[in-house]
Design a protein around this motif. Structure first.
Motif, PDB file in Angstrom:
ATOM      1  N   HIS A  34      50.993  45.041  52.008  1.00 14.58           N
ATOM      2  CA  HIS A  34      50.849  44.333  50.551  1.00 14.58           C
ATOM      3  C   HIS A  34      49.389  43.906  50.287  1.00 14.58           C
ATOM      4  O   HIS A  34      49.246  43.978  49.039  1.00 14.58           O
ATOM      5  CB  HIS A  34      51.353  42.891  51.135  1.00 14.58           C
ATOM      6  CG  HIS A  34      52.747  42.842  51.594  1.00 14.58           C
ATOM      7  ND1 HIS A  34      53.972  43.206  50.811  1.00 14.58           N
ATOM      8  CD2 HIS A  34      53.460  42.713  52.634  1.00 14.58           C
ATOM      9  CE1 HIS A  34      54.798  43.191  51.449  1.00 14.58           C
ATOM     10  NE2 HIS A  34      54.784  42.954  52.524  1.00 14.58           N
ATOM     11  N   ASP A  83      51.294  34.483  39.679  1.00 11.70           N
ATOM     12  CA  ASP A  83      51.918  35.141  40.871  1.00 11.70           C
ATOM     13  C   ASP A  83      53.463  34.653  40.858  1.00 11.70           C
ATOM     14  O   ASP A  83      53.527  33.496  40.770  1.00 11.70           O
ATOM     15  CB  ASP A  83      51.046  34.932  42.489  1.00 11.70           C
ATOM     16  CG  ASP A  83      51.895  35.542  43.230  1.00 11.70           C
ATOM     17  OD1 ASP A  83      53.100  35.868  43.289  1.00 11.70           O
ATOM     18  OD2 ASP A  83      51.151  35.992  44.302  1.00 11.70           O
ATOM     19  N   ASP A  84      54.474  35.391  40.490  1.00 13.14           N
ATOM     20  CA  ASP A  84      55.745  34.755  40.486  1.00 13.14           C
ATOM     21  C   ASP A  84      56.327  34.480  41.728  1.00 13.14           C
ATOM     22  O   ASP A  84      57.104  33.507  41.742  1.00 13.14           O
ATOM     23  CB  ASP A  84      56.726  36.011  40.008  1.00 13.14           C
ATOM     24  CG  ASP A  84      56.399  36.334  38.571  1.00 13.14           C
ATOM     25  OD1 ASP A  84      55.667  35.711  37.887  1.00 13.14           O
ATOM     26  OD2 ASP A  84      56.878  37.512  38.156  1.00 13.14           O
ATOM     27  N   SER A  85      55.693  34.780  43.011  1.00 15.43           N
ATOM     28  CA  SER A  85      56.382  34.317  44.092  1.00 15.43           C
ATOM     29  C   SER A  85      55.917  32.781  44.412  1.00 15.43           C
ATOM     30  O   SER A  85      56.961  32.224  45.132  1.00 15.43           O
ATOM     31  CB  SER A  85      55.574  35.147  45.252  1.00 15.43           C
ATOM     32  OG  SER A  85      54.263  34.931  45.493  1.00 15.43           O
ATOM     33  N   ASP A  86      54.664  32.031  43.786  1.00 16.68           N
ATOM     34  CA  ASP A  86      54.620  30.806  44.058  1.00 16.68           C
ATOM     35  C   ASP A  86      54.138  30.232  42.900  1.00 16.68           C
ATOM     36  O   ASP A  86      53.751  29.010  42.911  1.00 16.68           O
ATOM     37  CB  ASP A  86      53.464  30.750  45.194  1.00 16.68           C
ATOM     38  CG  ASP A  86      52.151  31.390  44.843  1.00 16.68           C
ATOM     39  OD1 ASP A  86      52.032  31.895  43.833  1.00 16.68           O
ATOM     40  OD2 ASP A  86      51.427  31.543  45.774  1.00 16.68           O
ATOM     41  N   GLN A 112      47.487  41.633  45.727  1.00 20.24           N
ATOM     42  CA  GLN A 112      48.643  42.024  46.704  1.00 20.24           C
ATOM     43  C   GLN A 112      49.604  42.478  45.844  1.00 20.24           C
ATOM     44  O   GLN A 112      49.961  42.599  44.627  1.00 20.24           O
ATOM     45  CB  GLN A 112      49.183  40.828  47.248  1.00 20.24           C
ATOM     46  CG  GLN A 112      48.151  39.960  48.070  1.00 20.24           C
ATOM     47  CD  GLN A 112      48.671  39.360  49.252  1.00 20.24           C
ATOM     48  OE1 GLN A 112      49.756  39.870  49.762  1.00 20.24           O
ATOM     49  NE2 GLN A 112      47.987  38.489  49.704  1.00 20.24           N
ATOM     50  N   GLY A 167      53.606  42.922  44.441  1.00 15.54           N
ATOM     51  CA  GLY A 167      54.347  41.815  44.262  1.00 15.54           C
ATOM     52  C   GLY A 167      54.821  41.704  42.626  1.00 15.54           C
ATOM     53  O   GLY A 167      54.270  42.763  41.853  1.00 15.54           O
ATOM     54  N   SER A 168      55.499  40.737  42.178  1.00 18.23           N
ATOM     55  CA  SER A 168      55.739  40.538  40.946  1.00 18.23           C
ATOM     56  C   SER A 168      54.913  39.341  40.320  1.00 18.23           C
ATOM     57  O   SER A 168      54.601  38.485  40.810  1.00 18.23           O
ATOM     58  CB  SER A 168      57.227  39.797  41.052  1.00 18.23           C
ATOM     59  OG  SER A 168      58.089  40.797  41.059  1.00 18.23           O
ATOM     60  N   TYR A 169      54.374  39.646  39.222  1.00 21.95           N
ATOM     61  CA  TYR A 169      53.479  38.731  38.284  1.00 21.95           C
ATOM     62  C   TYR A 169      53.869  38.794  37.066  1.00 21.95           C
ATOM     63  O   TYR A 169      54.594  39.579  36.714  1.00 21.95           O
ATOM     64  CB  TYR A 169      52.164  39.286  38.637  1.00 21.95           C
ATOM     65  CG  TYR A 169      51.391  39.558  39.749  1.00 21.95           C
ATOM     66  CD1 TYR A 169      50.515  38.526  40.454  1.00 21.95           C
ATOM     67  CD2 TYR A 169      51.650  40.517  40.531  1.00 21.95           C
ATOM     68  CE1 TYR A 169      50.389  38.617  41.631  1.00 21.95           C
ATOM     69  CE2 TYR A 169      51.374  40.786  41.911  1.00 21.95           C
ATOM     70  CZ  TYR A 169      50.511  39.687  42.419  1.00 21.95           C
ATOM     71  OH  TYR A 169      49.967  39.909  43.935  1.00 21.95           O
TER      72      TYR A 169
END
Length: 117
Positions: free
Chosen positions: A38, A80-83, A93, A95-97
């Protein structure tokens, strides 16, 4: 001058419409990651994001070489879409943004970004 401004606004709107399409995702594959798969080796900053966007969209309006247009085209923020946290300088990292791209002084668009290993 007015004609140029109108053309620029029209072009910016066309780019906005392309990027607003629900199926559009800026994909950034093949990133080198650490052992966890990641964390990126070397982050992805705004300049690289804009370059990847230009490569994928292939519209002269976004071109780094087109100085008259590029004065206004910039990334305003990356989330950052995760949080939901704001990315300070670089994506570090996979992931999705979501990045907000300002096309002109009064036109911006949110673009989904997928960073993959």
């Amino acid at each position: 001058q007015q004609m140029q401004q109108a053309l620029k606004t029209q072009t910016a709107q066309a780019v906005h419409d392309k990027l607003s399409d629900e199926s559009f995702v800026l994909r950034i594959p093949n990133n080198k990651t650490g052992p966890d798969g990641h964390k990126l080796f070397g982050g992805i900053g705004h300049k690289k994001l804009l370059q990847k966007l230009q490569d994928q969209v292939d519209d002269p309006f976004l071109s780094q070489e087109s100085s008259s247009n590029n004065k206004h085209v910039k990334i305003v923020r990356v989330v950052d879409d995760s949080d939901g946290s704001l990315v300070a300088k670089e994506i570090k990292q996979t992931g999705s943004y979501t990045m907000t791209v300002q096309l002109t002084s009064d036109l911006s668009v949110d673009v989904p970004v997928l960073v993959e290993a």
